[in-house]
Design a protein around this motif. Structure first.
Motif, PDB file in Angstrom:
ATOM      1  N   ASP A   1       0.864  -1.176   0.000  1.00 57.72           N
ATOM      2  CA  ASP A   1       0.000   0.000   0.000  1.00 57.72           C
ATOM      3  C   ASP A   1       0.903   1.229   0.000  1.00 57.72           C
ATOM      4  O   ASP A   1       1.992   1.210   0.589  1.00 57.72           O
ATOM      5  CB  ASP A   1      -0.871   0.030   1.256  1.00 57.72           C
ATOM      6  N   GLU A   2       0.458   2.312  -0.620  1.00 57.12           N
ATOM      7  CA  GLU A   2       1.339   3.469  -0.803  1.00 57.12           C
ATOM      8  C   GLU A   2       0.685   4.773  -0.368  1.00 57.12           C
ATOM      9  O   GLU A   2      -0.520   4.967  -0.530  1.00 57.12           O
ATOM     10  CB  GLU A   2       1.724   3.612  -2.282  1.00 57.12           C
ATOM     11  N   ILE A   3       1.533   5.682   0.140  1.00 60.78           N
ATOM     12  CA  ILE A   3       1.197   7.097   0.277  1.00 60.78           C
ATOM     13  C   ILE A   3       2.108   7.838  -0.686  1.00 60.78           C
ATOM     14  O   ILE A   3       3.347   7.723  -0.592  1.00 60.78           O
ATOM     15  CB  ILE A   3       1.405   7.623   1.712  1.00 60.78           C
ATOM     16  N   ASN A   4       1.515   8.579  -1.623  1.00 61.42           N
ATOM     17  CA  ASN A   4       2.285   9.211  -2.698  1.00 61.42           C
ATOM     18  C   ASN A   4       2.090  10.718  -2.742  1.00 61.42           C
ATOM     19  O   ASN A   4       1.068  11.240  -2.287  1.00 61.42           O
ATOM     20  CB  ASN A   4       1.835   8.652  -4.062  1.00 61.42           C
TER      21      ASN A   4
ATOM     22  N   VAL B   1       5.710  -2.240 -11.030  1.00 60.22           N
ATOM     23  CA  VAL B   1       6.419  -1.916  -9.787  1.00 60.22           C
ATOM     24  C   VAL B   1       5.423  -1.854  -8.644  1.00 60.22           C
ATOM     25  O   VAL B   1       4.348  -1.257  -8.774  1.00 60.22           O
ATOM     26  CB  VAL B   1       7.146  -0.546  -9.906  1.00 60.22           C
ATOM     27  N   ASN B   2       5.761  -2.471  -7.526  1.00 57.36           N
ATOM     28  CA  ASN B   2       4.990  -2.365  -6.292  1.00 57.36           C
ATOM     29  C   ASN B   2       5.806  -1.572  -5.277  1.00 57.36           C
ATOM     30  O   ASN B   2       6.946  -1.940  -4.954  1.00 57.36           O
ATOM     31  CB  ASN B   2       4.699  -3.745  -5.694  1.00 57.36           C
ATOM     32  N   GLY B   3       5.248  -0.481  -4.772  1.00 55.48           N
ATOM     33  CA  GLY B   3       5.959   0.284  -3.754  1.00 55.48           C
ATOM     34  C   GLY B   3       7.240   0.878  -4.291  1.00 55.48           C
ATOM     35  O   GLY B   3       7.278   1.476  -5.368  1.00 55.48           O
TER      36      GLY B   3
ATOM     37  N   GLU C   1       8.670   7.133  -6.573  1.00 56.15           N
ATOM     38  CA  GLU C   1       8.520   6.230  -5.439  1.00 56.15           C
ATOM     39  C   GLU C   1       7.637   6.848  -4.359  1.00 56.15           C
ATOM     40  O   GLU C   1       7.542   8.075  -4.236  1.00 56.15           O
ATOM     41  CB  GLU C   1       9.893   5.878  -4.862  1.00 56.15           C
ATOM     42  N   PRO C   2       6.976   6.011  -3.558  1.00 54.12           N
ATOM     43  CA  PRO C   2       6.067   6.528  -2.526  1.00 54.12           C
ATOM     44  C   PRO C   2       6.822   7.134  -1.339  1.00 54.12           C
ATOM     45  O   PRO C   2       8.027   6.899  -1.166  1.00 54.12           O
ATOM     46  CB  PRO C   2       5.297   5.283  -2.097  1.00 54.12           C
TER      47      PRO C   2
END
Length: 368
Positions: free
Chosen positions: A237-240, A253-255, A273-274
């Motif tokens: 899961d990401e914060i971007n 790409v994951n994360g 990237e996140p």
């Protein structure tokens, strides 16, 4: 007499410099506040979006198709629209909402929802309504043709200070759409409030603002930046921070760009990237920005609701807003799955649950 004058002059200069020195000092650090929570209203069915209105009401969408105004003091609910066209399947239905920033003079409400086309396809569109003081009227479709499924539909809406509408879309289960610039899916889109494409978008005539997203369900402007929260698969899961023309990698790409198979794609596409990623996933959803003195320890923070983790997360930012420097967790498991979070102008915070039965809006405020 001369000595007295010199003494007075000295004291005057001393106090002048002392005051100037004090003016240069940073504001004192306020002590942490205790806070309390209460149920504002209950008996809801999958509330999805909470927005603060200039009428001092909480505007709310429920996934089945209702748009309501909620009195934050009494919890009284006033329905302003029931959109029969909404088709709620799985995670789909009536989702994000945004009010025109000048709502008192331009009472426009923007909604995004899933429906079935004349040809029988499950789809998603953005519709602008007018508010006549009691109901939503005059629907105008301003963006259509977003692919939909019973999961991965996004979709949050937010309007910038320069009156551009940003829309998150999911990949609708077709992962290759996220890297396809001809598809609106797996993107953050940017359009004018009449549905036209801004001239300064990354690609002329294209609504895509950023690409490579799996399913972003949180979106907020703060510190001159656009932040999003995005669901990963079984990981990341990401914060971007959303950048103009940025590629966020999905599905290649994951994360972070931290796996051997991701490096070439990251280098080729200049993947953004996140700020942070979570493995295993916590199911990040709605988010808002807190910068009010009512709860000093939350100042300059992103607040993020989570579904699977059933927790309200605080991500404290650095002054530039480019890094998360502290993370805290609140209300773990107390109210179940959390779909959205809203920061009111007075510093109170409202969270919506997403349990599907007797859902609630919870108020968090400074304790006495």
């Amino acid at each position: 007499m001369l000595k007295c004058l010199k003494s007075l002059l000295f004291l005057s200069l001393f106090f002048q410099f002392s005051c100037n020195d004090n003016d240069d000092q940073p504001d004192p650090v306020l002590p942490d506040a205790e806070f309390t929570d209460r149920v504002v209203t209950s008996g809801l069915s999958y509330p999805w979006e909470l927005v603060w209105g200039s009428d001092n009401a909480i505007w709310m969408t429920e996934r089945g198709g209702k748009v309501s105004r909620v009195n934050p003091e009494t919890g009284t609910i006033t329905i302003v629209a029931t959109i029969n066209e909404v088709e709620s399947r799985g995670e789909g239905g009536l989702l994000g909402m945004a009010l025109h920033p000048n709502f008192s003079s331009t009472p426009e409400v923007f909604l995004v929802y899933n429906y079935v086309t004349v040809g029988g396809e499950y789809s998603e569109k953005v519709v602008k309504y007018s508010y006549n003081g009691s109901a939503l009227i005059n629907p105008q479709v301003i963006f259509d043709g977003i692919g939909a499924l019973n999961y991965h539909n996004g979709s949050r809406l937010v309007i910038s200070d320069d009156l551009k509408l940003y829309i998150t879309t999911g990949d609708a289960g077709t992962v290759q759409w996220a890297q396809d610039m001809s598809s609106p899916n797996g993107k953050v889109l940017r359009i004018n409030l009449d549905g036209s494409i801004p001239a300064d978008n990354p690609v002329s005539g294209n609504a895509v603002w950023s690409l490579g997203h799996r399913n972003a369900q949180g979106l907020v402007f703060a510190k001159g930046k656009l932040y999003s929260s995005e669901h990963g698969p079984e990981k990341d899961d990401e914060i971007n921070i959303i950048q103009k023309g940025g590629n966020y990698g999905w599905p290649d790409v994951n994360g972070f760009c931290d796996e051997a198979g991701e490096q070439s794609f990251c280098n080729e596409k200049n993947v953004v990237e996140p700020l942070v990623s979570y493995t295993p996933t916590i199911a990040v959803s709605g988010m808002d920005y807190y910068d009010n003195a009512q709860i000093p320890q939350w100042k300059n923070s992103l607040l993020v609701a989570t579904l699977k983790d059933r927790t309200l997360y605080q991500f404290k930012l650095n002054e530039a807003g480019t890094e998360i420097i502290e993370t805290n967790e609140f209300y773990r498991g107390e109210y179940g799955r959390l779909r959205d979070v809203l920061v009111a102008p007075n510093g109170k915070v409202y969270i919506a649950t997403s349990n599907g039965s007797d859902d609630k809006i919870i108020e968090i405020s400074r304790g006495n």
